[in-house]
Design a protein around this motif. Structure first.
Motif, PDB file in Angstrom:
ATOM      1  N   ARG A 198       0.832  -1.208   0.000  1.00 57.30           N
ATOM      2  CA  ARG A 198       0.000   0.000   0.000  1.00 57.30           C
ATOM      3  C   ARG A 198       0.867   1.259   0.000  1.00 57.30           C
ATOM      4  N   SER A 199       2.026   1.199   0.643  1.00 59.77           N
ATOM      5  CA  SER A 199       2.957   2.336   0.607  1.00 59.77           C
ATOM      6  C   SER A 199       3.485   2.557  -0.806  1.00 59.77           C
ATOM      7  N   ARG A 200       3.723   1.471  -1.523  1.00 60.94           N
ATOM      8  CA  ARG A 200       4.174   1.583  -2.921  1.00 60.94           C
ATOM      9  C   ARG A 200       3.131   2.296  -3.772  1.00 60.94           C
ATOM     10  N   GLN A 201       1.873   1.933  -3.611  1.00 57.60           N
ATOM     11  CA  GLN A 201       0.808   2.572  -4.370  1.00 57.60           C
ATOM     12  C   GLN A 201       0.678   4.043  -4.005  1.00 57.60           C
ATOM     13  N   ALA A 202       0.808   4.354  -2.717  1.00 54.29           N
ATOM     14  CA  ALA A 202       0.712   5.742  -2.280  1.00 54.29           C
ATOM     15  C   ALA A 202       1.884   6.567  -2.816  1.00 54.29           C
ATOM     16  N   THR A 203       3.070   5.973  -2.847  1.00 55.72           N
ATOM     17  CA  THR A 203       4.243   6.669  -3.377  1.00 55.72           C
ATOM     18  C   THR A 203       4.047   7.009  -4.848  1.00 55.72           C
ATOM     19  N   TRP A 204       3.543   6.049  -5.593  1.00 60.67           N
ATOM     20  CA  TRP A 204       3.302   6.278  -7.024  1.00 60.67           C
ATOM     21  C   TRP A 204       2.317   7.424  -7.234  1.00 60.67           C
ATOM     22  N   LEU A 205       1.216   7.412  -6.474  1.00 60.66           N
ATOM     23  CA  LEU A 205       0.193   8.450  -6.618  1.00 60.66           C
ATOM     24  C   LEU A 205       0.738   9.820  -6.221  1.00 60.66           C
ATOM     25  N   CYS A 206       1.457   9.895  -5.100  1.00 56.02           N
ATOM     26  CA  CYS A 206       1.983  11.181  -4.626  1.00 56.02           C
ATOM     27  C   CYS A 206       3.053  11.723  -5.569  1.00 56.02           C
ATOM     28  N   ALA A 207       3.891  10.845  -6.110  1.00 55.82           N
ATOM     29  CA  ALA A 207       4.908  11.295  -7.066  1.00 55.82           C
ATOM     30  C   ALA A 207       4.253  11.848  -8.330  1.00 55.82           C
ATOM     31  N   LEU A 208       3.164  11.231  -8.765  1.00 62.47           N
ATOM     32  CA  LEU A 208       2.447  11.730  -9.937  1.00 62.47           C
ATOM     33  C   LEU A 208       1.835  13.094  -9.659  1.00 62.47           C
ATOM     34  N   VAL A 209       1.228  13.261  -8.478  1.00 60.55           N
ATOM     35  CA  VAL A 209       0.657  14.562  -8.110  1.00 60.55           C
ATOM     36  C   VAL A 209       1.748  15.623  -8.057  1.00 60.55           C
ATOM     37  N   PHE A 210       2.916  15.259  -7.489  1.00 61.09           N
ATOM     38  CA  PHE A 210       4.019  16.213  -7.453  1.00 61.09           C
ATOM     39  C   PHE A 210       4.451  16.619  -8.861  1.00 61.09           C
ATOM     40  N   LEU A 211       4.611  15.646  -9.735  1.00 59.48           N
ATOM     41  CA  LEU A 211       5.068  15.931 -11.091  1.00 59.48           C
ATOM     42  C   LEU A 211       4.109  16.885 -11.812  1.00 59.48           C
ATOM     43  N   LEU A 212       2.815  16.611 -11.714  1.00 57.62           N
ATOM     44  CA  LEU A 212       1.824  17.468 -12.356  1.00 57.62           C
ATOM     45  C   LEU A 212       1.786  18.845 -11.698  1.00 57.62           C
ATOM     46  N   GLY A 213       1.848  18.881 -10.360  1.00 58.10           N
ATOM     47  CA  GLY A 213       1.813  20.159  -9.651  1.00 58.10           C
ATOM     48  C   GLY A 213       3.055  20.989  -9.894  1.00 58.10           C
ATOM     49  N   PHE A 214       4.212  20.347  -9.930  1.00 59.93           N
ATOM     50  CA  PHE A 214       5.474  21.047 -10.182  1.00 59.93           C
ATOM     51  C   PHE A 214       5.467  21.682 -11.572  1.00 59.93           C
ATOM     52  N   ALA A 215       5.001  20.919 -12.558  1.00 59.86           N
ATOM     53  CA  ALA A 215       4.909  21.449 -13.922  1.00 59.86           C
ATOM     54  C   ALA A 215       3.891  22.584 -13.999  1.00 59.86           C
ATOM     55  N   ALA A 216       2.748  22.426 -13.303  1.00 59.65           N
ATOM     56  CA  ALA A 216       1.720  23.465 -13.328  1.00 59.65           C
ATOM     57  C   ALA A 216       2.210  24.748 -12.651  1.00 59.65           C
ATOM     58  N   ALA A 217       2.926  24.612 -11.534  1.00 55.27           N
ATOM     59  CA  ALA A 217       3.458  25.789 -10.850  1.00 55.27           C
ATOM     60  C   ALA A 217       4.479  26.509 -11.725  1.00 55.27           C
ATOM     61  N   GLY A 218       5.331  25.739 -12.432  1.00 53.58           N
ATOM     62  CA  GLY A 218       6.288  26.361 -13.338  1.00 53.58           C
ATOM     63  C   GLY A 218       5.605  27.106 -14.463  1.00 53.58           C
ATOM     64  N   ALA A 219       4.568  26.486 -15.049  1.00 51.87           N
ATOM     65  CA  ALA A 219       3.836  27.153 -16.125  1.00 51.87           C
ATOM     66  C   ALA A 219       3.135  28.403 -15.614  1.00 51.87           C
ATOM     67  N   TRP A 220       2.599  28.337 -14.398  1.00 58.20           N
ATOM     68  CA  TRP A 220       1.929  29.497 -13.800  1.00 58.20           C
ATOM     69  C   TRP A 220       2.919  30.650 -13.613  1.00 58.20           C
ATOM     70  N   LEU A 221       4.136  30.320 -13.162  1.00 56.20           N
ATOM     71  CA  LEU A 221       5.152  31.363 -13.003  1.00 56.20           C
ATOM     72  C   LEU A 221       5.492  32.022 -14.337  1.00 56.20           C
ATOM     73  N   VAL A 222       5.574  31.209 -15.386  1.00 57.35           N
ATOM     74  CA  VAL A 222       5.930  31.738 -16.704  1.00 57.35           C
ATOM     75  C   VAL A 222       4.823  32.613 -17.271  1.00 57.35           C
TER      76      VAL A 222
END
Length: 379
Positions: A198-222
Motif C-alpha cells: 500500500r505504501s508503494r501505491q501511495a508513493t506512485w500516486l503522490c509522485a504523480l501529483v508532485f510531477l503534475l503540480g510542479f509542472a503546473a506551478a512552473g507554467a503558472w510562473l511563466v
C-alpha cells in the motif's frame, strides 16, 4: 577569511543546505505520518509505520531548529519580518508539530481503538499541516509578501489572509505530495507485506501529483506571475541597509532571469522532474531504493529551483519592491558571518557523520512480528 560579499553568498548556500537537510530527513517522517492512517489498515500495521521513524524523528527535527537558528543569526531582518508578518502561520506549524511527540508517546498507552485512532489522526495533522504551510509560504515568496519598511527599518504588514491564494495553495499541494511520496518510499524500504504494497501505491500516486503540480506551478510562473527583476546594487559588500542604493522592478521575466543568465541552474528543475520519474519507476517496479532516491532528488530539485529563481531575493515585498530583503542587505555583520562559518565548518560535518552512523546502526525492516514480540516498549 572570506570578504563580506563572499560570506553573504556562502550563507545563502549554507541555509539552503540546512533547508534541504530538513526536508530530506524530517520530510520522510512527516510524509510517513501523512500516509500512516491510509496505508495502515490494522493497529499493528500502523505501529510498524510509526516505529520505522521512532529512532530518528526527534533527531531529524533538529534540522528545522538549526535552520531557524541560522536564519536568526545570518539573516536577522528576514527572521524578524517573516516571524512578525507570518505569525499565525508559524503558530499553526508549531502547534501541529506539538502533535508529534505527544502522539508518539501516548498513542499506545491505552488499548482502546478510539484512543489510538484519535492519536493516529493527530500524527497525520503533525505531518500534513507543516508540509502544506511550508509550500504555501514558498509560493507566496514568488508573489511577494505585503510588507513595507520605513526609514527606521520597521516593517508594516498588511493582509495575512491574502496568503491563502490559488498559486500558493498549489505550491502547498506540491510540497505536501513531495514529502508524502518521500515518506511512502521510506515505508517501502523499512516495511514488508501488505503495508509495503500500500505504501508503494501511495508513493506512485503522490509522485504523480508532485510531477503534475510542479509542472503546473512552473507554467503558472511563466504565464501568470510577474517576477522581480535582477536588482542593481551599488556595493554587494556593503553593510545592512535594505533601503540603500537598491532598485527593484517587476516584470514577466523576473523569476526566469537567472535561468537565462546562468544556464547551469536549469539542472535544478530537471532534477525535480527526473526525481519524480524515478519515484514513479521505482514504485512501479516495487523498488524502495529507487523510489527513495527519486523522492530525494525531487526534494533537492524543487528547493534548488525555488532558490535559484528567487536569487538574490530572500523576502520580496509586493507593497514596496524596494523594501524587498536580499542576501546582500538583510544579513548580519561581516564578523558574525565569519564566526558562524568557522562554527559551521567544525560542527556540520560532525552532525552529518553522527546522523549517518545512527541510520546505519538502526537500519532494517520492521514487521508485525517485531511489534507482537515487543508490545510494551515500542511505540
Amino acid at each position: 577569511m572570506f570578504d563580506y560579499e563572499v560570506l553573504k553568498l556562502v550563507w545563502w548556500v549554507l541555509i539552503g543546505v540546512l533547508l534541504i537537510g530538513f526536508a530530506l530527513t524530517d520530510g520522510f517522517d512527516m510524509g510517513a505520518m501523512v500516509l500512516m492512517p491510509f496505508v495502515g489498515q490494522t493497529d499493528n500495521e500502523r505501529r510498524v509505520a510509526i516505529n520505522t521513524i521512532a529512532p530518528h524523528w526527534d533527531g531529524n527535527q533538529v534540522w528545522f531548529i538549526t535552520a531557524g537558528g541560522a536564519l536568526f543569526a545570518a539573516w536577522p531582518m528576514v527572521y524578524a519580518v517573516a516571524f512578525s508578518g507570518l505569525y499565525w502561520a508559524m503558530l499553526l506549524v508549531l502547534f501541529a508539530l506539538f502533535c508529534r511527540p505527544v502522539g508518539f508517546d501516548y498513542r499506545s498507552k491505552v488499548e482502546d481503538p478510539r484512543w489510538r485512532n484519535a492519536w493516529d489522526w493527530a500524527l497525520f495533522v503533525g505531518g500534513a499541516v507543516p508540509a502544506l504551510v511550508f509550500g504555501v509560504a514558498f509560493g507566496n515568496l514568488f508573489l511577494g509578501l505585503p510588507f513595507q519598511l520605513d526609514e527606521l527599518m520597521r516593517s508594516t504588514y498588511h493582509g495575512s489572509f491574502a496568503l491563502l491564494n490559488p498559486f500558493a495553495l498549489l505550491c502547498g499541494v506540491v510540497s505536501l505530495s513531495m514529502l508524502s511520496a518521500h515518506g511512502g518510499a521510506w515505508l517501502m524500504l523499512r516495511t514488508d507485506g501488505a503495508l509495503a504494497e500500500r505504501s508503494r501505491q501511495a508513493t506512485w500516486l503522490c509522485a504523480l501529483v508532485f510531477l503534475l503540480g510542479f509542472a503546473a506551478a512552473g507554467a503558472w510562473l511563466v504565464l501568470g506571475v510577474e517576477g522581480f527583476s535582477q536588482l542593481s546594487v551599488s556595493d554587494p559588500g556593503a553593510a545592512l541597509n535594505p533601503l540603500l542604493d537598491k532598485q527593484v522592478a517587476q516584470d514577466n521575466a523576473g523569476w526566469l532571469a537567472n535561468y537565462g543568465r546562468y544556464p547551469v541552474t536549469l539542472i535544478a528543475p530537471a532534477a525535480g522532474i527526473l526525481g519524480a520519474l524515478l519515484a514513479l519507476l521505482g514504485s512501479g517496479r516495487n523498488s524502495g531504493g529507487v523510489s527513495f532516491l527519486g523522492t530525494s532528488l525531487m526534494i533537492v530539485g524543487a528547493i534548488c529551483t525555488a532558490g535559484f529563481a528567487l536569487f538574490p531575493f530572500v523576502f520580496p515585498s509586493s507593497l514596496d519592491p524596494a523594501s524587498s530583503l536580499t542576501i546582500w542587505d538583510a544579513v548580519s555583520s561581516h564578523k558574525t558571518l565569519g564566526i558562524m562559518f568557522v562554527v559551521a565548518c567544525l560542527f556540520v560535518p560532525l552532525i552529518l557523520c553522527y546522523t549517518l552512523w545512527s541510520y546505519v546502526r538502526m537500519w532494517g525492516r520492521l514487521t508485525q512480528k517485531t511489534i507482537e514480540a515487543n508490545p510494551h516498549w515500542l511505540y
